[in-house]
Each structure stands twice: as structure tokens, then as C-alpha cells.
Motif scaffolding. Structure first.
Motif, PDB file in Angstrom:
ATOM      1  N   SER A 273      -9.669 -37.887 -77.573  1.00 20.26           N
ATOM      2  CA  SER A 273      -9.052 -36.889 -76.699  1.00 20.26           C
ATOM      3  C   SER A 273      -7.532 -36.920 -76.791  1.00 20.26           C
ATOM      4  CB  SER A 273      -9.498 -37.102 -75.256  1.00 20.26           C
ATOM      5  OG  SER A 273      -8.962 -38.313 -74.764  1.00 20.26           O
ATOM      6  N   GLY A 274      -6.996 -37.858 -77.569  1.00 16.09           N
ATOM      7  CA  GLY A 274      -5.551 -37.929 -77.764  1.00 16.09           C
ATOM      8  C   GLY A 274      -4.805 -38.665 -76.665  1.00 16.09           C
ATOM      9  N   LEU A 275      -5.520 -39.379 -75.802  1.00 12.16           N
ATOM     10  CA  LEU A 275      -4.871 -40.083 -74.701  1.00 12.16           C
ATOM     11  C   LEU A 275      -4.348 -41.465 -75.080  1.00 12.16           C
ATOM     12  CD1 LEU A 275      -7.255 -39.010 -71.829  1.00 12.16           C
ATOM     13  CD2 LEU A 275      -4.817 -38.510 -71.987  1.00 12.16           C
TER      14      LEU A 275
ATOM     15  N   LEU B 275     -12.720 -46.474 -75.275  1.00 11.70           N
ATOM     16  CA  LEU B 275     -11.494 -46.317 -76.064  1.00 11.70           C
ATOM     17  C   LEU B 275     -11.674 -45.244 -77.139  1.00 11.70           C
ATOM     18  CD1 LEU B 275     -10.306 -50.003 -76.422  1.00 11.70           C
ATOM     19  CD2 LEU B 275      -9.039 -48.138 -75.319  1.00 11.70           C
ATOM     20  N   LYS B 276     -12.866 -45.153 -77.700  1.00 11.27           N
ATOM     21  CA  LYS B 276     -13.141 -44.118 -78.700  1.00 11.27           C
ATOM     22  C   LYS B 276     -12.980 -42.730 -78.076  1.00 11.27           C
ATOM     23  CE  LYS B 276     -16.598 -42.249 -81.821  1.00 11.27           C
ATOM     24  NZ  LYS B 276     -17.991 -42.185 -82.194  1.00 11.27           N
ATOM     25  N   VAL B 277     -13.512 -42.540 -76.880  1.00  7.69           N
ATOM     26  CA  VAL B 277     -13.382 -41.252 -76.197  1.00  7.69           C
ATOM     27  C   VAL B 277     -11.908 -40.958 -75.908  1.00  7.69           C
ATOM     28  CG1 VAL B 277     -13.963 -39.958 -74.098  1.00  7.69           C
ATOM     29  CG2 VAL B 277     -15.701 -41.381 -75.207  1.00  7.69           C
TER      30      VAL B 277
ATOM     31  N   VAL C 252     -12.908 -36.457 -69.556  1.00 11.74           N
ATOM     32  CA  VAL C 252     -12.427 -37.761 -70.027  1.00 11.74           C
ATOM     33  C   VAL C 252     -11.891 -38.590 -68.862  1.00 11.74           C
ATOM     34  CG1 VAL C 252     -10.741 -38.930 -71.503  1.00 11.74           C
ATOM     35  CG2 VAL C 252     -11.958 -36.912 -72.350  1.00 11.74           C
ATOM     36  N   VAL C 253     -11.012 -38.002 -68.061  1.00  5.87           N
ATOM     37  CA  VAL C 253     -10.393 -38.779 -66.980  1.00  5.87           C
ATOM     38  C   VAL C 253     -11.297 -38.880 -65.748  1.00  5.87           C
ATOM     39  CG1 VAL C 253      -8.037 -38.345 -67.765  1.00  5.87           C
ATOM     40  CG2 VAL C 253      -9.061 -36.837 -66.041  1.00  5.87           C
ATOM     41  N   ALA C 254     -12.411 -38.153 -65.732  1.00 10.82           N
ATOM     42  CA  ALA C 254     -13.337 -38.251 -64.599  1.00 10.82           C
ATOM     43  C   ALA C 254     -14.054 -39.595 -64.576  1.00 10.82           C
ATOM     44  CB  ALA C 254     -14.356 -37.117 -64.649  1.00 10.82           C
TER      45      ALA C 254
ATOM     46  N   LEU D 271      -0.836 -46.116 -74.664  1.00 11.60           N
ATOM     47  CA  LEU D 271      -0.976 -44.839 -73.980  1.00 11.60           C
ATOM     48  C   LEU D 271      -0.206 -43.739 -74.702  1.00 11.60           C
ATOM     49  CD1 LEU D 271      -2.051 -43.592 -71.318  1.00 11.60           C
ATOM     50  CD2 LEU D 271       0.093 -44.292 -70.257  1.00 11.60           C
ATOM     51  N   ASP D 272      -0.790 -42.565 -74.770  1.00  9.72           N
ATOM     52  CA  ASP D 272      -0.100 -41.358 -75.233  1.00  9.72           C
ATOM     53  C   ASP D 272       0.001 -40.441 -74.028  1.00  9.72           C
ATOM     54  OD1 ASP D 272       0.883 -39.041 -76.299  1.00  9.72           O
ATOM     55  OD2 ASP D 272      -0.681 -38.796 -77.807  1.00  9.72           O
ATOM     56  N   ARG D 273       1.187 -40.258 -73.519  1.00 10.35           N
ATOM     57  CA  ARG D 273       1.388 -39.488 -72.289  1.00 10.35           C
ATOM     58  C   ARG D 273       1.295 -37.976 -72.491  1.00 10.35           C
ATOM     59  NH1 ARG D 273       3.857 -42.311 -68.096  1.00 10.35           N
ATOM     60  NH2 ARG D 273       4.289 -44.472 -68.602  1.00 10.35           N
ATOM     61  N   GLY D 274       1.345 -37.496 -73.710  1.00 13.50           N
ATOM     62  CA  GLY D 274       1.370 -36.059 -73.964  1.00 13.50           C
ATOM     63  C   GLY D 274       0.261 -35.278 -73.277  1.00 13.50           C
ATOM     64  N   PRO D 275      -1.005 -35.617 -73.504  1.00 10.85           N
ATOM     65  CA  PRO D 275      -2.079 -34.873 -72.843  1.00 10.85           C
ATOM     66  C   PRO D 275      -2.027 -34.973 -71.317  1.00 10.85           C
ATOM     67  CG  PRO D 275      -2.957 -36.124 -74.681  1.00 10.85           C
ATOM     68  CD  PRO D 275      -1.533 -36.568 -74.490  1.00 10.85           C
ATOM     69  N   LEU D 276      -1.597 -36.126 -70.809  1.00 12.01           N
ATOM     70  CA  LEU D 276      -1.507 -36.286 -69.356  1.00 12.01           C
ATOM     71  C   LEU D 276      -0.374 -35.437 -68.781  1.00 12.01           C
ATOM     72  CD1 LEU D 276      -2.150 -40.115 -69.120  1.00 12.01           C
ATOM     73  CD2 LEU D 276      -3.715 -38.271 -68.489  1.00 12.01           C
TER      74      LEU D 276
END
Length: 146
Positions: free
Chosen positions: A60-62, A54-56, A7-9, A76-81
Motif C-alpha cells: 500500500s506504500g505505507l 508488513l507485506k500489506v 489497510v489502516v483499519a 515509515l513512508d508518510r506520503g500516503p498518510l
């Protein structure tokens, strides 16, 4: 659901995360929310492209999404990060070796009296870290090629 590294790649998704972070820090009264149209304007990318990414990010919960009529507001949801950061810290910390030794109950210089099972555990742990580091390196290399 995609692996968070996948996802973040993607550079567009990283750019979207950057826009969300910027909104959160620069416009506190917005509670970090920003419309899809504002993201499109900030990035200069088409609306379908932004929506696809945005869907991805959502899956992924981001990001969180709030629907208001036909409008979507993202934040933003910081939890996964934060979990990703927790995982990465041992790899980037200059004190990683000392931390590992402390967890094993020895001083940083090592202790010749380690029992055999402690050595086996340390070896297995080292192999797992090496395998994971290799996977991270492959993701980073793939990202740089894009």
C-alpha cells in the motif's frame, strides 16, 4: 492493492505503524529503520503475523523496505498518510462550512445571489461529501467491532 482505509483499519497494522513512528522519533540515528525482529519484540506478536502485515503495508506504500542479506529493515513512508490526512481534514475541521463557503466565493453567512449552477455544484459536492462520510463511518464502525 488494498484501499488505504482497509489497510489502516486493522489494529495490528496500526500498531506496526506506531512502532515505526516511535523508532523514527526516538532513535533518529536509525533513520526510522527497524528490523522485523525488533517489531516482533515490540508488539509481542508472531513473526509470520508481523511479516504478513508488513507485506500489506509495503504494497500500500505505507512503508519502505531495505534488504540486507536475509534481514529486512522497514521505515515509515508518510506520503500516503499525508494524502489521507488531506482528505480527512474537511470532515474534522470545525471551520469546514466556512472553508466551503469561501471556496464557493461567498461569506460564511451565505449569499442569496448565488447563481443556480453554483447551487447545483454545491449540492453535488455536499452529496459527494455525505457519501464519503458514510463510507468512513462504516469503516470506523467495522474497526470498532473487531
Amino acid at each position: 492493492m488494498a484501499d488505504i482505509f482497509d489497510v489502516v483499519a486493522d489494529p495490528t497494522r496500526r500498531d506496526i505503524l506506531g512502532v515505526l513512528l516511535d523508532r523514527e522519533t526516538s532513535v533518529p540515528e536509525s533513520h526510522g529503520e527497524i528490523s522485523v525482529g525488533e517489531i516482533v519484540t515490540a508488539l509481542g506478536v508472531s513473526q509470520p503475523t508481523v511479516s504478513k502485515h508488513l507485506k500489506v503495508l509495503r504494497e500500500s506504500g505505507l512503508v519502505f523496505v531495505r534488504e540486507e542479506g536475509q534481514h529486512r529493515y522497514y521505515r515509515l513512508d508518510r506520503g500516503p498518510l499525508e494524502r489521507l490526512e488531506d482528505w480527512l481534514i474537511p470532515f474534522v475541521s470545525t471551520d469546514a462550512a466556512a472553508d466551503a463557503a469561501a471556496l464557493a466565493g461567498v461569506d460564511a453567512a451565505g449569499d442569496a445571489s448565488l447563481r443556480q449552477e453554483q447551487r447545483a455544484f454545491a449540492s453535488a459536492l455536499g452529496k459527494a461529501f455525505a457519501d464519503t462520510a458514510h463510507q468512513v463511518t462504516a469503516v470506523v464502525a467495522a474497526t470498532k467491532r473487531r
